[in-house]
Write an enzyme that holds these catalytic residues in place. Structure first.
Site, short mmCIF file in Angstrom:
data_model
loop_
_atom_site.label_atom_id
_atom_site.label_comp_id
_atom_site.label_asym_id
_atom_site.label_seq_id
_atom_site.Cartn_x
_atom_site.Cartn_y
_atom_site.Cartn_z
N VAL A 64 0.81 -1.22 0.00
CA VAL A 64 0.00 0.00 0.00
C VAL A 64 0.84 1.27 0.00
O VAL A 64 0.31 2.36 -0.26
CB VAL A 64 -0.98 0.03 1.19
CG1 VAL A 64 -1.96 -1.14 1.11
CG2 VAL A 64 -0.25 0.05 2.53
N TYR A 180 5.83 5.75 15.19
CA TYR A 180 4.55 5.05 15.10
C TYR A 180 3.42 5.94 15.61
O TYR A 180 2.36 6.06 14.98
CB TYR A 180 4.63 3.75 15.90
CG TYR A 180 3.34 2.96 15.94
CD1 TYR A 180 2.90 2.27 14.81
CD2 TYR A 180 2.58 2.87 17.09
CE1 TYR A 180 1.73 1.52 14.84
CE2 TYR A 180 1.41 2.12 17.13
CZ TYR A 180 0.98 1.46 16.00
OH TYR A 180 -0.17 0.73 16.03
N LYS A 184 -0.03 7.33 13.54
CA LYS A 184 -1.40 7.01 13.94
C LYS A 184 -2.17 8.28 14.32
O LYS A 184 -3.40 8.34 14.13
CB LYS A 184 -1.39 6.00 15.09
CG LYS A 184 -0.87 4.63 14.66
CD LYS A 184 -1.68 4.06 13.48
CE LYS A 184 -1.24 2.67 13.09
NZ LYS A 184 -2.05 2.10 12.00
#
Length: 274
Positions: A64, A180, A184
């Site tokens: 992706v 991370y 998010k």
């Protein structure tokens, strides 16, 4: 709750939470499509999902983080089915390696043990490559898939998009992994913005922001961890346990259904941690 006659794509659907969601969709009657980067996992998942539902699962290799691969995937979906009713942007990478374990354990020790306050050095020691790799999959991938899905959904004035964010994007519980957490957080903001943009086209965009999930990757972390380290982690969760993948998958089924009035919401099952 039924998803009969729905065409649903789950990215990163060959293992972990993505597989659990795809299985739940198949059992609810949806025609399920999954993509992933590991062919062996993909083939095994396709067989399991097909056996669980009424339709043969469609499985394709797709990274992706590649705009071209995503465009090709959606072109194939449109050519075969003519529409897409549900997109779950689940594909992502997380902090699951040995270096991540060391940072995580150090952070959680710091949070649960009386000790002098200090800078922990996580951000200052991070490389460019680590930072960009997380953004490529976790943020660019969500954008590429959402853009292609909307090109199918907008003319039909119908669709559901569910983005898998994380408690890390809305709290400091994952301060050990700033790359991370940042991605998010971006997914959460992207969810709210796109939801407001496309709601008038009868397209519902929401996010699930999991706390701890009992995935195979975290099971491996527990195996590598001492009993004391596991206990320290559970001290941060009032319910005292991680969520089961099936508990998250049932929420994804609900958000894919027509039984709600939710737009631009970030729902965080996390056992009370936030």
């Amino acid at each position: 709750m039924t998803l009969e006659n729905r065409i649903a794509l789950v990215t990163g659907g060959a293992r972990g939470l993505g597989l659990s969601i795809a299985l739940a969709y198949a059992r609810a009657g949806a025609q399920t499509i999954i993509c992933d980067i590991n062919e062996e996992n993909l083939n095994a998942a396709r067989e399991e999902i097909t056996a669980a539902g009424k339709h043969e699962c469609v499985a394709r290799i797709c990274d992706v983080s590649s705009s071209a691969q995503v465009a090709d995937l959606f072109a194939c979906i449109k050519a075969r089915f003519g529409r897409l009713d549900v997109l779950v942007n689940n594909a992502g990478i997380g902090p699951i390696g040995p270096e991540d374990d060391a940072r995580r354990n150090r952070h959680w020790d710091y949070m649960t043990t009386p000790m002098p306050r200090q800078a922990l050095g996580f951000t200052s020691s991070m490389s460019d490559e680590q930072w960009h790799r997380y953004w490529g999959v976790n943020v660019h991938g969500v954008f590429y898939c959402t853009r292609e899905a909307l090109r199918i959904m907008e003319p039909r004035r119908s669709g559901k998009i569910i983005n898998i964010a994380s408690i890390a994007g809305m709290s400091t519980i994952s301060a050990h992994s700033p790359h991370y957490s940042a991605t998010k957080g971006a997914v959460i903001t992207f969810t709210r913005t796109v939801a407001a943009e496309v709601a008038g086209g009868n397209i519902y965009v929401n996010a699930i922001a999991p706390g701890g999930i009992q995935t195979p990757d975290f099971e491996k972390y527990f195996v590598r961890s001492s009993e004391e380290q596991k206990n320290r982690l559970m001290q941060l969760i009032p319910l005292g346990r991680f969520g089961k993948m099936e508990e998250y998958a049932s929420l994804a089924v609900y958000l894919a259904s027509d039984n709600h009035y939710l737009v631009g919401q970030v729902i965080s099952p996390n056992g009370g941690a936030v």
